[in-house]
Design a protein around this motif. Structure first.
Motif, PDB file in Angstrom:
ATOM      1  N   ASP A   1       0.810  -1.215   0.000  1.00 14.63           N
ATOM      2  CA  ASP A   1       0.000   0.000   0.000  1.00 14.63           C
ATOM      3  C   ASP A   1       0.845   1.268   0.000  1.00 14.63           C
ATOM      4  N   ASN A   2       2.131   1.136  -0.318  1.00 16.62           N
ATOM      5  CA  ASN A   2       3.010   2.305  -0.411  1.00 16.62           C
ATOM      6  C   ASN A   2       3.839   2.227  -1.691  1.00 16.62           C
ATOM      7  N   LYS A   3       3.942   3.346  -2.377  1.00 23.13           N
ATOM      8  CA  LYS A   3       4.785   3.422  -3.563  1.00 23.13           C
ATOM      9  C   LYS A   3       6.227   3.718  -3.156  1.00 23.13           C
ATOM     10  N   PRO A   4       7.188   3.340  -3.983  1.00 13.67           N
ATOM     11  CA  PRO A   4       8.557   3.773  -3.734  1.00 13.67           C
ATOM     12  C   PRO A   4       8.659   5.296  -3.808  1.00 13.67           C
ATOM     13  N   ALA A  43      15.945   4.934  -3.672  1.00 18.30           N
ATOM     14  CA  ALA A  43      14.535   5.129  -3.328  1.00 18.30           C
ATOM     15  C   ALA A  43      14.221   4.281  -2.106  1.00 18.30           C
ATOM     16  N   THR A  44      13.192   4.664  -1.381  1.00 19.09           N
ATOM     17  CA  THR A  44      12.754   3.916  -0.211  1.00 19.09           C
ATOM     18  C   THR A  44      11.303   3.488  -0.384  1.00 19.09           C
ATOM     19  N   ASP A  45      10.904   2.478   0.373  1.00 16.65           N
ATOM     20  CA  ASP A  45       9.524   2.003   0.356  1.00 16.65           C
ATOM     21  C   ASP A  45       9.152   1.599   1.771  1.00 16.65           C
ATOM     22  N   ALA A  46       8.037   2.127   2.258  1.00 17.97           N
ATOM     23  CA  ALA A  46       7.638   1.884   3.644  1.00 17.97           C
ATOM     24  C   ALA A  46       7.115   0.471   3.866  1.00 17.97           C
ATOM     25  N   ASP A  47       6.836  -0.256   2.803  1.00 22.58           N
ATOM     26  CA  ASP A  47       6.313  -1.609   2.962  1.00 22.58           C
ATOM     27  C   ASP A  47       7.408  -2.580   3.397  1.00 22.58           C
ATOM     28  N   ASP A  48       6.969  -3.784   3.769  1.00 24.46           N
ATOM     29  CA  ASP A  48       7.873  -4.795   4.301  1.00 24.46           C
ATOM     30  C   ASP A  48       8.752  -5.364   3.200  1.00 24.46           C
ATOM     31  N   TYR A  99       4.108  -1.162  -7.710  1.00 27.34           N
ATOM     32  CA  TYR A  99       3.921   0.266  -7.964  1.00 27.34           C
ATOM     33  C   TYR A  99       5.193   0.879  -8.531  1.00 27.34           C
ATOM     34  N   VAL A 100       4.998   1.890  -9.428  1.00 30.38           N
ATOM     35  CA  VAL A 100       6.116   2.510 -10.132  1.00 30.38           C
ATOM     36  C   VAL A 100       6.194   3.991  -9.762  1.00 30.38           C
ATOM     37  N   THR A 101       7.408   4.462  -9.489  1.00 32.28           N
ATOM     38  CA  THR A 101       7.673   5.876  -9.267  1.00 32.28           C
ATOM     39  C   THR A 101       8.768   6.314 -10.227  1.00 32.28           C
ATOM     40  N   THR A 102       8.609   7.521 -10.777  1.00 33.20           N
ATOM     41  CA  THR A 102       9.550   8.027 -11.783  1.00 33.20           C
ATOM     42  C   THR A 102      10.425   9.126 -11.199  1.00 33.20           C
ATOM     43  N   GLY A 103      11.698   9.097 -11.560  1.00 33.16           N
ATOM     44  CA  GLY A 103      12.649  10.123 -11.140  1.00 33.16           C
ATOM     45  C   GLY A 103      13.593  10.470 -12.269  1.00 33.16           C
ATOM     46  N   THR A 104      14.494  11.423 -12.038  1.00 30.80           N
ATOM     47  CA  THR A 104      15.436  11.845 -13.068  1.00 30.80           C
ATOM     48  C   THR A 104      16.858  11.860 -12.520  1.00 30.80           C
ATOM     49  N   ALA A 105      17.788  11.595 -13.409  1.00 25.31           N
ATOM     50  CA  ALA A 105      19.211  11.696 -13.099  1.00 25.31           C
ATOM     51  C   ALA A 105      19.858  12.539 -14.184  1.00 25.31           C
TER      52      ALA A 105
END
Length: 311
Positions: A127-130, A156-161, A225-231
């Motif tokens: 229930d948490n996205k990265p 990246a971090t994810d609050a899930d187990d 779940y997918v999260t987008t970032g940039t480098a």
């Protein structure tokens, strides 16, 4: 033990001598509740029962975390039946387990059973996205870096187990490279660590000094779940361009018997980054002056050689 209705009943240990306090000879194993359950609430979890209920009517209560301690009222118990209920959805990221103590006493009789510990573990749902640790990651790589050279890391971090499930296990990938020149796969990323490394030859600061990578972090080891970032990658200069004389032949005259006379100024160009060590030049006379009449020095522009007489 299993009841006729197939509900799990947590039994207090059997007393050895009737109305005396019972001594526990075993431990109730923890049981689990799925987080974010939609109910309806209150929702029955289990039933607890004292072995003394065969001798007298017993009454039950629970204490501990989520009962009479914060978060109070999360768990309740029916006083006479011993049915334990959860009253609201649970959130593993806020609290992963609860320690309850079940108490049983006789109704209108002097019977006190030994308290029983019950551990309630909250099972994780995805229930948490990265979440990337930075809005934008920045790194630099020299244009001469070889294939396989790792020069930066995204995280990246994810609050899930992530200890017992894949819900919090993140996988990284590169979606797009801008510009896609001179080829679209100049970089690759370690899906586990987020380390970015050179994947192909062709880095050229003079042609393309900056790249932007669109990167994704996906939980459930790449299937959630997918999260987008940039480098943003800056290509730094290497000494990959030789200086070039603007004029390869000079015909000049110089007065005789004069020391320090300027003979000629020799200009060059260099394709490396202006002002860098790879760009500035040094001059040397390597032939044609066996008697040592002349010397050459670098001019203030660092791209100019000045020949003078020395005797």
């Amino acid at each position: 033990m299993e009841s006729p209705s197939d509900d799990l009943i947590l039994m207090f240990p059997k007393s050895s001598t009737g109305l005396k306090r019972a001594k526990r000879g075993w431990v109730i194993p923890p049981f689990s509740i799925l987080e974010d359950d939609k109910g309806p609430f209150p929702q029955k979890l289990h039933q607890i029962k004292s072995d003394f209920d065969k001798e007298a009517q017993m009454q039950y209560r629970i204490t501990g975390e989520g009962a009479d301690l914060e978060p109070k009222g999360t768990f309740t118990i029916d006083r006479l039946s011993g049915n334990v209920f959860v009253t609201r959805p649970l959130d593993r990221e806020k609290k992963a387990s609860y320690r309850l103590i079940a108490h049983a006493t006789g109704v209108d009789v002097n019977i006190v059973d030994t308290p029983m510990e019950i551990i309630v573990n909250v099972m994780d749902q995805n229930d948490n996205k990265p979440v990337f640790t930075l809005n934008q990651f920045s790194g630099s790589v020299t244009e001469a870096a070889g294939i396989g050279h790792e020069f930066m890391t995204v995280t990246a971090t994810d609050a899930d187990d992530q200890e017992f499930t894949d819900n919090g296990v993140i996988s990284y990938s590169i979606v797009k490279q801008d510009p896609e020149l001179p080829k679209p796969n100049l970089f690759t990323i370690n899906p586990v660590t987020g380390g970015i490394r050179v994947n192909a030859s062709g880095l050229d600061k003079e042609a393309f000094s900056r790249y932007t990578l669109l990167i994704t972090a996906t939980d459930r080891a790449g299937e959630g779940y997918v999260t987008t970032g940039t480098a943003v990658i800056t290509v730094t200069d290497s000494n990959d361009n030789a200086p070039q004389f603007e004029q390869t032949t000079h015909t000049v005259s110089v007065p005789e018997n004069k020391v320090g006379a300027e003979v000629a100024r020799l200009a060059v160009t260099d394709g490396d980054e202006p002002g860098s060590p790879a760009w500035s030049t040094k001059y040397k006379i390597i032939g044609g002056d066996k008697s040592g009449f002349f010397s050459v020095t670098t001019g203030p522009s660092e791209l100019e050689g000045i020949i003078t007489t020395v005797k």
